[in-house]
Write an enzyme that holds these catalytic residues in place. Structure first.
Site, mmCIF file in Angstrom:
data_model
loop_
_atom_site.group_PDB
_atom_site.id
_atom_site.type_symbol
_atom_site.label_atom_id
_atom_site.label_comp_id
_atom_site.label_asym_id
_atom_site.label_seq_id
_atom_site.Cartn_x
_atom_site.Cartn_y
_atom_site.Cartn_z
ATOM 1 N N GLU A 154 -0.533 -0.501 -9.918
ATOM 2 C CA GLU A 154 -0.144 -1.798 -9.369
ATOM 3 C C GLU A 154 1.334 -2.091 -9.633
ATOM 4 O OE1 GLU A 154 -2.303 -3.009 -7.473
ATOM 5 O OE2 GLU A 154 -1.478 -4.978 -6.978
ATOM 6 N N GLU A 199 0.829 -1.206 0.000
ATOM 7 C CA GLU A 199 0.000 0.000 0.000
ATOM 8 C C GLU A 199 0.866 1.260 0.000
ATOM 9 O OE1 GLU A 199 -2.978 -0.463 -0.802
ATOM 10 O OE2 GLU A 199 -3.092 -2.609 -0.333
#
Lengths: 498, 498
Positions: B296, B267
């Site tokens: 991502e 994250e």
């Protein structure tokens, strides 16, 4: 008429949503948001303020309110009549306060708490002074805009927080305190340095154990975590938006473990009030407490009259000892009870004891009165604060952090708010008397049955939300008008014996 | 033209505010809001959806976008051109999707995650099925509404998450994986039950110590808590709204301590990307990651390529041992490194290892493709899921909790999203190669100088925010087009040696 009702309700629906967004931003700001997020958030606040203002000042909406108000008798529903009366009263602001000034003020106060917090951290009033100047300046203009033959000056602000209470009512109330309470307090606190075990005053009480006790208290008071949240913040507060979402915060000090206990209970008192509103008000403008005074009466009753009683600790002290076995070893429940009911001259309002508390508030009342009527300048506040504290509480602060900078309220534009704190304690004493005629309060407390108290208050106070005025609530609940002697008697009685 | 620009920017300012309110409601919902708050919140979501739609579909605003788009050449500012191109593309939805359907869908998906969570808790797909039916049904209608000669069906959804990537591109990519990776993975994971100390696999790792390590990692990766927050939630995520406020969550499992480590780092990869956007985009529609795939790529690079490397643990393993001295006693950094790089056939995507991960995604890609083109019914999903897992990952789930119910995405209406996860890992491998030509990545990692990596990525990826397409970013950063062989080579190389 039907069209006006539809229009009113549709706009209300949107305004409720905007209030929700503002509510959530406030909650986030105080509990979670990172420090540097302030600037970006302020821009979004600005949009929210503009859009809310646009809705509230929409000519069609205003017309609807005026027409409905003209035809109040035709509105069958009593609650809806109250709503329209309130909406009509609120119209004053939109009609009389210039839009740009009003929006600029909303933005100003949305940033105020951050500026105040820095000033307080730095013990430097001059960092906060320019902001407070602007806030006071706006409020002085604001009351000029709203002035009527009946309501002028500071009265306008006071009435916004406690309908029906102005300088006349408060002067009477505070004069009673000045005459009856101040001499008593100065006498009682003269040489009252009681001796307590060093473990009560000097031991470390780990935060995680304090948290555990908070969770225990949540059970005891039946604060429903499916409809609430307990978090931490610098200054404990309650923040509610519906009977399904009313949150509280507390703070933990390892060198002052009773602070979190009574903060948590205090905020639960506020929260239970709103959670016990009739849910039918959730989507109306009547959800919430009817006034700050009534709100504070609930938090003070839970905190002081219930949770500082011997009956309460007879039942719950063993749990506390279980969590702090070393710290509380050999300390009797009697000593602990005396410890949490010390009366002394102190500087910080939110840490003040029950006896001296309202005198801290009296200081703020006099300062606000003079700020708004122009007899006091913002720059002179720090010194005036010190001399009034000395006069009423018998102790003079040496720093502004312990003086004028201690409270967040003015930074958010809340002037006229403080006096309701003292009023709340007085209401609470009067309500307690009334409740005690119907249920044996001490017995219920000792039986760990706070539910019975919650339920009585739900029936006589909480359910009505804002559908009744403070004066009406007091009459429903106690069957008489406001009478501050219950409060003075209660305090004299309690603190003569402790 | 000036008027159109002013109008566009003023509406954008409001839309940004509405997005902020929605963002905050989402963050609160996932991290904090009490369970029973959902109904009231949903009503406020509805108002927000209506008001946002009203702004977006305002004829004057739409006209402004169309006129500005017609005269793109006259707009000097390159960033502004991109914004107008995107806005013009978004107009499709307002123009072609019926308003009521669109708003009803927004409300539906705002409630979806709560319904999904309950179904998952109860391991009962039938509790989620009706909601998912509606979501799929809407998406099938949605792509019909938006269909053009160039873009049809599932391609429309895929393109919304990853511009320029449709079934053709993804089929090529996933076919490479099917041919090159699946046989390799099935071989490597055939009998690879490695032996590890029971203290790695069975010991309890207390949550508070794991939290301490998270705080340490925040320092290591230079995630700025003045502009971020680390909290807990059921499913870790990143939630950002500006370069001054981008928050992350993680989760702690006392019986699986490496989970929080890699979730937190993952994250942080997302968050650092958005925090390193050029701040000039904060008030525009170009703030944020340019696509899910590029997003991502950053989180996967931080998580897998940096934080699962030996270089990383040479430096940071001592700190971990310091926090867990009993649990990690006598466990060498080499054993730990092997432990965090196990490849095995598993069921849960978010717990899957680096080697098998993209094959989990391939399952979802095939399912979505068939759901949208009508070859698969929602009720048949659980079984189809099981058989595809068996085929590509070599392991068949026995429950839906470990199967079709494991991920939150579909409950929020995100169809076309999953494939970007696999694409991200492939991008990351390609970017890593390019970066390694300019800086010695392993050396910087070993020297605890992640800053140098952050800075390279800021320059070559992060700063551009959404002003470049994924394909453009890849070209700036690697000087070539997308090429999945870097990824396959990287995996084969790493997992032949571990």
């Amino acid at each position: 008429m039907e069209n006006y009702i539809t229009l009113y309700k549709e706009t209300r629906r949107k305004l409720k949503a905007y209030r929700y967004f503002g509510w959530l931003m406030g909650w986030d700001q105080e509990t979670e948001a990172p420090e540097l997020a302030v600037e970006y958030r302020t821009k979004q606040y600005q949009v929210l303020a503009e859009e809310s203002y646009k809705l509230q000042s929409d000519p069609q909406f205003m017309e609807a309110i005026e027409k409905l108000h003209e035809n109040l008798d035709q509105l069958g529903d009593q609650d809806f009549k109250v709503e329209i009366k309130n909406a009509y009263k609120d119209l004053r602001i939109v009609k009389k306060v210039p839009k740009d000034e009003f929006i600029a003020y909303q933005v100003l106060v949305s940033q105020g708490s951050q500026i105040w917090a820095k000033a307080k951290d730095n013990n430097d009033f001059s960092m906060f002074e320019p902001t407070l100047e602007k806030i006071v300046e706006f409020n002085r203009k604001f009351v000029k805009y709203l002035e009527t033959p009946e309501l002028k000056g500071y009265d306008i602000l006071l009435d916004m927080y406690e309908e029906g209470f102005g300088v006349q009512e408060y002067d009477l109330f505070f004069n009673t305190l000045k005459e009856e309470l101040v001499p008593f307090v100065l006498e009682v606190t003269k040489n009252n340095r009681q001796k307590f075990s060093r473990r009560l005053t000097k031991a470390v009480y780990p935060k995680d154990k304090q948290k555990e006790f908070s969770e225990y208290l949540i059970e005891v008071f039946n604060y429903d975590l499916k409809r609430g949240v307990l978090k931490e913040s610098a200054h404990p507060f309650t923040s509610g938006v519906s009977t399904r979402d009313t949150r509280i915060t507390t703070h933990y000090h390892e060198d002052n473990f009773t602070s979190s206990i009574f903060s948590t209970i205090h905020e639960m008192g506020h929260a239970i009030y709103e959670l016990q509103n009739d849910p039918k008000y959730d989507d109306t403008s009547l959800h919430g407490g009817t006034s700050l005074g009534i709100h504070e009466s609930q938090s003070r009753m839970y905190e002081n009259m219930i949770a500082r009683s011997m009956a309460f600790w007879k039942t719950h002290y063993p749990k506390l000892v279980e969590l702090f076995p070393k710290q509380l070893k050999d300390i009797s429940v009697e000593e602990f009870h005396r410890f949490i009911n010390q009366a002394q001259r102190s500087l910080i309002r939110i840490e003040a004891d029950e006896l001296t508390y309202s005198l801290h508030v009296m200081v703020r009342y006099e300062l606000e009165k003079q700020l708004i009527n122009g007899k006091l300048k913002v720059k002179d506040l720090p010194n005036k604060w010190k001399s009034l504290m000395s006069k009423y509480v018998g102790k003079r602060p040496t720093t502004d952090k312990e003086g004028v900078l201690q409270d967040i309220h003015w930074s958010g534009g809340m002037i006229g708010y403080f006096p309701t704190y003292a009023l709340g304690s007085a209401y609470a004493a009067q309500m307690y008397q009334a409740m005690n005629k119907e249920i044996d309060i001490e017995k219920e407390i000792e039986n760990n049955n706070i539910k019975a108290i919650n339920e009585w208050l739900r029936k006589h106070v909480h359910q009505f939300a804002q559908s009744k005025t403070p004066k009406e609530i007091l009459n429903i609940c106690t069957k008489e008008d406001f009478n501050p002697t219950y409060y003075v008697d209660y305090l004299k009685n309690k603190f003569s014996s402790v």
